[in-house]
Scaffold this motif. Sequence first.
Motif, PDB file in Angstrom:
ATOM      1  N   ARG A 122       0.843  -1.201   0.000  1.00  0.00           N
ATOM      2  CA  ARG A 122       0.000   0.000   0.000  1.00  0.00           C
ATOM      3  C   ARG A 122       0.877   1.250   0.000  1.00  0.00           C
ATOM      4  N   PRO A 123       1.049   1.876  -1.161  1.00  0.00           N
ATOM      5  CA  PRO A 123       1.960   3.018  -1.293  1.00  0.00           C
ATOM      6  C   PRO A 123       1.644   4.196  -0.361  1.00  0.00           C
ATOM      7  N   VAL A 124       0.371   4.492  -0.182  1.00  0.00           N
ATOM      8  CA  VAL A 124       0.006   5.626   0.673  1.00  0.00           C
ATOM      9  C   VAL A 124       0.423   5.356   2.114  1.00  0.00           C
ATOM     10  N   LEU A 125       0.160   4.141   2.566  1.00  0.00           N
ATOM     11  CA  LEU A 125       0.557   3.757   3.918  1.00  0.00           C
ATOM     12  C   LEU A 125       2.080   3.718   4.031  1.00  0.00           C
ATOM     13  N   CYS A 126       2.760   3.268   2.992  1.00  0.00           N
ATOM     14  CA  CYS A 126       4.221   3.215   2.989  1.00  0.00           C
ATOM     15  C   CYS A 126       4.804   4.609   3.210  1.00  0.00           C
TER      16      CYS A 126
END
Length: 237
Positions: A122-126
């Motif tokens: 999950r890029p946003v969470l990353c």
Amino acid sequence: MSSSIQRKRIRKSPSDRRAEIVDAAAAIALTEGLECITLRRIGEQLDVRPGLISHYFPAVEDLVAEAFGTAAGTELDTLLPLDRAAGTATEYLARFFALATGDTYDDISRLWINARHLSRYRPVLCDRVGHQEGMWRGRLEGLIRKGVDRGEFRTADPYVTTIQILVVIDGLGAHANTETGDRPEAVTRMAVSTAERELGLESGTLMDHAGAHATNRPPTGAAAAGEDATTTAGSRD
């Protein structure tokens, strides 16, 4: 003649409603896990339609990241408050360990494990995990540098020492989901021992201070007087 009085429904402002949604999601993240954050789940928690949640967070991934950031940020402000005018660096570091290595820290440890795992997909969470990691490093490094400036700590590289301490804490936190009751004291004290060794403190220094400050309240009173003495004896910021 009968009459009825209809209660006026108070509408929350957009900012208040958004904050309420994030707070509910953060609470679920801590107790159930980030995977349990869905529009329907938050709607049930707040007794509103899922459509209201999607109005503020069209993509649930944004809400998941925001929930993690809020929970991690709140914990950081508890462990290492920005306002540290009332105590010495040694006292605040001892307080940090008293809170960050106790049983009450297990929920946030599990959340970090959860977030780091999910952030692979999950890029946003990353991005949010990376931001929070930077915040934690910066806050702890700032405290260590303050101690060095005032002659309380001795380390050639505060940044490296900060990383060493956080790596040990993360390693211990990785076992938050397992039985740790029989863990030897030498293991439970690894983070504190690492800090004392790398900061040139006598063994037991942080544990002695921790007994007086193992609460959510920052050092006050005598602690403030202690900082005045340290400031007078050592160098100023």
